[in-house]
Design an enzyme around this catalytic site. Structure first.
Site, short mmCIF file in Angstrom:
data_model
loop_
_atom_site.label_atom_id
_atom_site.label_comp_id
_atom_site.label_asym_id
_atom_site.label_seq_id
_atom_site.Cartn_x
_atom_site.Cartn_y
_atom_site.Cartn_z
N THR A 121 1.32 0.38 6.47
CA THR A 121 1.28 -0.47 5.38
C THR A 121 1.45 -2.07 5.85
OG1 THR A 121 2.01 -1.60 3.16
CG2 THR A 121 3.55 -0.48 4.52
N GLY A 122 0.71 -3.01 5.42
CA GLY A 122 0.84 -4.42 5.96
C GLY A 122 -0.60 -5.18 5.87
N ASP A 123 -0.28 -6.03 6.87
CA ASP A 123 -1.58 -6.86 7.36
C ASP A 123 -2.68 -6.08 7.86
OD1 ASP A 123 -3.56 -8.49 8.02
OD2 ASP A 123 -2.22 -9.96 8.83
N ASP A 179 -7.01 -1.82 6.59
CA ASP A 179 -6.83 -0.80 7.51
C ASP A 179 -6.73 0.70 6.56
OD1 ASP A 179 -4.56 -1.68 6.27
OD2 ASP A 179 -3.16 -0.41 7.34
N THR A 185 0.80 -1.19 -0.05
CA THR A 185 -0.15 -0.14 0.00
C THR A 185 0.85 1.28 0.06
OG1 THR A 185 -1.67 -0.91 1.34
CG2 THR A 185 -1.53 1.47 1.56
C1 SD4 Z 1 -4.52 -3.86 3.74
N1 SD4 Z 1 -2.85 -2.67 4.47
O1 SD4 Z 1 -5.54 -3.67 2.86
C2 SD4 Z 1 -3.32 -2.98 3.32
C3 SD4 Z 1 -2.48 -3.79 2.52
C4 SD4 Z 1 -1.28 -3.34 2.38
O2 SD4 Z 1 0.45 -3.11 1.03
O3 SD4 Z 1 -0.56 -2.60 2.93
N2 SD4 Z 1 -0.49 -3.64 1.29
O4 SD4 Z 1 -4.71 -4.74 4.68
#
Ligand code: SD4
Length: 324
Positions: A236-238, A217, A186
């Site tokens: 960014t992340g999960d 998120d 993201t």
């Molecule tokens: C999500 N945070 O939709 C985002 C995904 C993400 O890099 O960060 N991808 O969970």
């Protein structure tokens, strides 16, 4: 200040660097919100790492949907869209929510209707590439997915799973499958303008093979991004895990209480790791002194970009925490 405006952006690859530079230039030309939205939109158009914009992260039905948040610390003006269908310009639509409505967050097909009302065109967000991913996924023996405690096949043969069976059988279900390796790229961005005022935001197509309707998120204020007079942060992340901790809000609050950005981001990530040691993600932050800080977990190499007024964009690599 000769270095302002200043922008920090998640991830290191080329598109993100371009977005970071665009944000500086656009902030000079039209202010921090214009800078932010132009920066995020740059990644949407370039499909940064295929996790921003159209043509990425298809859901179980094969559709790509978008999440975006834009946040202006001045006046705490916020706009966001989540699970936006068939409109490419999620960040601009989020800005539209902020600028043309009294709402903060619009979702799903209704967000699409709103986007059309303010002048955006509908277009497919799927591409041949996403179609091939979903075909490969469907043909896999064990399809990684976001269902919990649902075995793809109670007999253990691991065929295509049928979520609709969850309520139609008394058989005990084995532990299910969780996507261990998703792309987490993201774009999260923090902008400080010439007057040391902040904007922050995100744009994402979410998680690959998510259950349709899932919102991450990224469009949630305080989770995906946050900003006030003391600084800004973006994550960014999960996102399914991160939004339980509001890491961007937490980071900015720690800065407000006196922590440097590096400490503040570290604390935010550690809070999540205390509960979810395998969690993978990152937070970037900047304070009103122009200090930047980044913390990340369970990512082999977390790159991020910082851009300055003179046009330089610097790529940094942050070593991440790997508690297990
Ligand atoms: C999500 N945070 O939709 C985002 C995904 C993400 O890099 O960060 N991808 O969970």
């Amino acid at each position: 200040d000769v270095s302002l405006p200043m922008v920090i952006t998640t991830w290191g690859s080329d598109g993100f660097a371009k977005a970071t530079k665009t944000a500086v230039d656009a902030t000079l030309a039209g202010g921090r919100m214009f800078g932010l939205v132009e920066g995020l939109s740059t990644c949407e158009a370039l499909q940064c790492d295929t996790t921003v914009g159209f043509g990425g992260s298809p859901d179980e039905n094969g559709e790509t949907c978008l999440d975006s948040l834009v946040f202006d610390a001045e006046g705490m003006r916020v706009g966001a869209v989540a699970n936006l269908h068939r409109i490419r310009d999620a960040a601009r639509v989020a800005w539209g929510v902020m600028n043309y409505t009294k709402h903060t967050l619009l979702v799903g097909e209704s967000a699409t209707q709103f986007a059309k009302k303010i002048g955006f065109f509908e277009t497919e967000l799927t591409t041949n590439e996403t179609k091939s991913w979903i075909e490969t996924w469907k043909n896999q023996k064990c399809q990684p997915n976001f269902w919990k405690n649902v075995s793809p096949d109670p007999s253990g043969s691991c065929g295509p799973y049928k979520p609709s069976q969850v309520f139609s059988s008394n058989r005990n279900r084995e532990a299910g499958y969780r996507v261990e390796k998703t792309n987490h790229d993201t774009i999260g961005m923090v902008v400080m303008d010439l007057n040391q005022k902040f904007s922050a935001g995100t744009s994402s197509n979410g998680a690959r093979f998510k259950i349709p309707g899932r919102v991450g998120d990224s469009p949630i204020p305080g989770a995906g991004a946050y900003a006030n007079a003391f600084g800004g942060a973006a994550a960014t992340g999960d996102g399914d895990v991160m939004m339980r901790f509001l890491p961007s809000f937490y980071t900015v609050t720690q800065m407000e209480l006196g922590s440097k950005p590096s400490k503040a981001t570290h604390k935010a990530i550690q809070k999540i790791l205390d509960v979810y040691p395998k969690f993978s993600g990152a937070v970037v932050a900047m304070d009103a002194h122009g200090h930047t800080g980044v913390a990340c977990a369970n990512i082999p190499k977390f790159g991020y970009n910082v851009a300055y007024r003179n046009g330089t964009v610097k790529l940094f690599q942050q070593p991440c925490l790997h508690p297990q």
